[in-house]
Every structure is written in C-alpha cells, then in structure tokens.
Scaffold this active site. Structure first.
Site, PDB file in Angstrom:
ATOM      1  N   CYS A  59       0.858  -1.189   0.000  1.00 48.92           N
ATOM      2  CA  CYS A  59       0.000   0.000   0.000  1.00 48.92           C
ATOM      3  C   CYS A  59       0.891   1.234   0.000  1.00 48.92           C
ATOM      4  O   CYS A  59       2.051   1.158  -0.428  1.00 48.92           O
ATOM      5  CB  CYS A  59      -0.980  -0.030   1.172  1.00 48.92           C
ATOM      6  SG  CYS A  59      -0.224   0.007   2.812  1.00 48.92           S
ATOM      7  N   ASN A 101       2.238   1.473   4.367  1.00 51.79           N
ATOM      8  CA  ASN A 101       2.559   0.178   5.007  1.00 51.79           C
ATOM      9  C   ASN A 101       2.258   0.187   6.512  1.00 51.79           C
ATOM     10  O   ASN A 101       2.914  -0.490   7.287  1.00 51.79           O
ATOM     11  CB  ASN A 101       4.021  -0.251   4.754  1.00 51.79           C
ATOM     12  CG  ASN A 101       4.314  -1.710   5.090  1.00 51.79           C
ATOM     13  OD1 ASN A 101       5.443  -2.038   5.468  1.00 51.79           O
ATOM     14  ND2 ASN A 101       3.345  -2.595   4.982  1.00 51.79           N
ATOM     15  N   CYS A 134      -1.422   0.639   7.381  1.00 56.21           N
ATOM     16  CA  CYS A 134      -2.866   0.327   7.483  1.00 56.21           C
ATOM     17  C   CYS A 134      -3.258  -0.871   6.629  1.00 56.21           C
ATOM     18  O   CYS A 134      -3.461  -1.973   7.136  1.00 56.21           O
ATOM     19  CB  CYS A 134      -3.719   1.537   7.088  1.00 56.21           C
ATOM     20  SG  CYS A 134      -3.666   2.882   8.294  1.00 56.21           S
ATOM     21  N   ARG A 135      -3.417  -0.647   5.298  1.00 54.20           N
ATOM     22  CA  ARG A 135      -4.032  -1.684   4.464  1.00 54.20           C
ATOM     23  C   ARG A 135      -3.150  -2.896   4.226  1.00 54.20           C
ATOM     24  O   ARG A 135      -3.625  -4.040   4.354  1.00 54.20           O
ATOM     25  CB  ARG A 135      -4.447  -1.079   3.110  1.00 54.20           C
ATOM     26  CG  ARG A 135      -5.555  -0.054   3.236  1.00 54.20           C
ATOM     27  CD  ARG A 135      -5.704   0.761   1.958  1.00 54.20           C
ATOM     28  NE  ARG A 135      -4.518   1.591   1.729  1.00 54.20           N
ATOM     29  CZ  ARG A 135      -4.297   2.294   0.642  1.00 54.20           C
ATOM     30  NH1 ARG A 135      -5.158   2.264  -0.349  1.00 54.20           N
ATOM     31  NH2 ARG A 135      -3.196   3.033   0.527  1.00 54.20           N
ATOM     32  N   SER A 136      -1.874  -2.687   3.854  1.00 55.63           N
ATOM     33  CA  SER A 136      -1.072  -3.878   3.504  1.00 55.63           C
ATOM     34  C   SER A 136      -0.700  -4.723   4.720  1.00 55.63           C
ATOM     35  O   SER A 136      -0.723  -5.956   4.621  1.00 55.63           O
ATOM     36  CB  SER A 136       0.151  -3.519   2.649  1.00 55.63           C
ATOM     37  OG  SER A 136       1.047  -2.659   3.292  1.00 55.63           O
ATOM     38  N   ASP A 189      -8.387   3.953   1.448  1.00 56.86           N
ATOM     39  CA  ASP A 189      -7.377   4.106   2.495  1.00 56.86           C
ATOM     40  C   ASP A 189      -8.025   4.554   3.808  1.00 56.86           C
ATOM     41  O   ASP A 189      -8.487   5.692   3.921  1.00 56.86           O
ATOM     42  CB  ASP A 189      -6.339   5.128   2.046  1.00 56.86           C
ATOM     43  CG  ASP A 189      -5.111   5.095   2.929  1.00 56.86           C
ATOM     44  OD1 ASP A 189      -5.211   4.615   4.077  1.00 56.86           O
ATOM     45  OD2 ASP A 189      -4.045   5.540   2.469  1.00 56.86           O
TER      46      ASP A 189
HETATM   47  P1  4NP Z   1      -1.782   2.817   4.140  1.00 53.44           P
HETATM   48  O1  4NP Z   1      -2.395   4.183   4.727  1.00 53.44           O
HETATM   49  O2  4NP Z   1      -1.246   3.138   2.764  1.00 53.44           O
HETATM   50  O3  4NP Z   1      -2.976   1.894   4.067  1.00 53.44           O
HETATM   51  O4  4NP Z   1      -0.730   2.348   5.108  1.00 53.44           O
HETATM   52  C1  4NP Z   1      -1.622   5.350   4.881  1.00 53.44           C
HETATM   53  C2  4NP Z   1      -0.962   5.563   6.059  1.00 53.44           C
HETATM   54  C3  4NP Z   1      -0.257   6.728   6.235  1.00 53.44           C
HETATM   55  C4  4NP Z   1      -0.230   7.683   5.240  1.00 53.44           C
HETATM   56  C5  4NP Z   1      -0.900   7.455   4.059  1.00 53.44           C
HETATM   57  C6  4NP Z   1      -1.594   6.286   3.874  1.00 53.44           C
HETATM   58  N1  4NP Z   1       0.441   8.908   5.444  1.00 53.44           N
HETATM   59  O5  4NP Z   1       0.277   9.836   4.634  1.00 53.44           O
HETATM   60  O6  4NP Z   1       1.206   9.044   6.413  1.00 53.44           O
END
Ligand code: 4NP
Length: 147
Positions: free
Chosen positions: A9, A12, A14-16, A120
């Site tokens: 994702c 790294n 939340c989703r992955s 997300d």
């Molecule tokens: P992820 O979500 O891609 O599912 O891990 C996010 C977590 C943090 C951020 C963006 C997306 N961020 O901008 O810090």
C-alpha cells in the site's frame, strides 16, 4: 504449493499489514510480507486504530514493521498485490526490464464486492470497512491459490 506473496500500500501501516495479517491467519503455509511505496513510516508498527480493529477479529498485527517497497521485491516474491491503482502505478514504475512477476489489485480477488480498490482508512477512518473488503479478497485469493 507455497507461494511468496507481498502486499503493498502507500504507508505500510494500514491496508497492507492488515492484508498480510488476515492472509497469514487464513493460509499460514505461504511466505508473506508487506511494504509501502512511500518511506514515511519505515520501522513503525501498524497504525493503532487498524491494530485495534484487526485485534477485535482475532487478527494480530503487532509484530509487523513498515518498510519501503524495493526493486528486489520483484525477484523475492512471485505475486505482488497492491491496494489501489496508485500503488500499482508506483510498483510498475520500478519494474526491471524483463521481469514478469504478476502485480495485481487485491480487489481482483473479490469480484463481487463492488470495489475496485481498498479505500485508504488512514483518510476515510473506516477501518472495519477496509477489513471487511480485505477479508473477502483474501478468501478469494486463498481459494485461487488452492485451485
Ligand atoms: P496505508 O495508509 O497506505 O494503508 O498504510 C496510509 C498511512 C499513512 C499515510 C498514508 C496512507 N500517510 O500519509 O502518512
């Protein structure tokens, strides 16, 4: 057969990691990892609200640590799964010439879920909705790999 599967994702956190945690609980004989296309959260555990939402489903994520996707991942894994089209584009931009590792959307394995990506939850705050979709897709993925 044992597969080497990488979930990717953006951050790294939340989703992955959630997808990795759900998948390793469903199909523990495969080798798994997760990574982010961005390097913002390197070394951090999954985001607290996602860990809590997963724990409520008996999915533990606390041992996972964020890392950035690297070009070597095309050789280390035999299937790479992104959460949205931006992830896929960022991965494909690094693909070495001649490499043919499949890069797919996780939601390709949930054809009836009505979603073409995993939104997300870091932005939507819908951690349970993301987990619902991830669980459906992981079930489809695990069934696909068994077939
Ligand atoms: P992820 O979500 O891609 O599912 O891990 C996010 C977590 C943090 C951020 C963006 C997306 N961020 O901008 O810090």
């Amino acid at each position: 057969m044992t597969h080497r599967i990488l979930f990717v994702c953006l951050g790294n956190i939340c989703r992955s990691p959630a997808a990795e945690g759900v998948f390793r609980a469903r199909a523990p004989h495969h080798a798994t990892d997760s990574a982010g296309t961005a390097g913002w959260h390197i070394g951090k555990p999954p985001y607290g609200p996602m860990q809590s939402a997963a724990k409520a489903r008996d999915i533990k994520l606390d041992d996972l640590r964020a890392r950035q996707f690297v070009v070597e991942d095309f050789e280390r894994f035999d299937l790479i799964l992104g959460m949205d089209a931006e992830n896929i584009a960022n991965i494909e931009a690094l693909r070495p010439i001649g490499n043919q590792t499949p890069v797919r959307l996780l939601t390709d394995f949930a054809p009836n879920a009505g979603a073409d990506h995993v939104p997300d939850p870091y932005y939507t705050r819908d951690f349970d909705g993301a987990l619902d979709l991830i669980e459906t897709a992981v079930e489809g993925l695990a069934t696909h790999l068994e077939g």
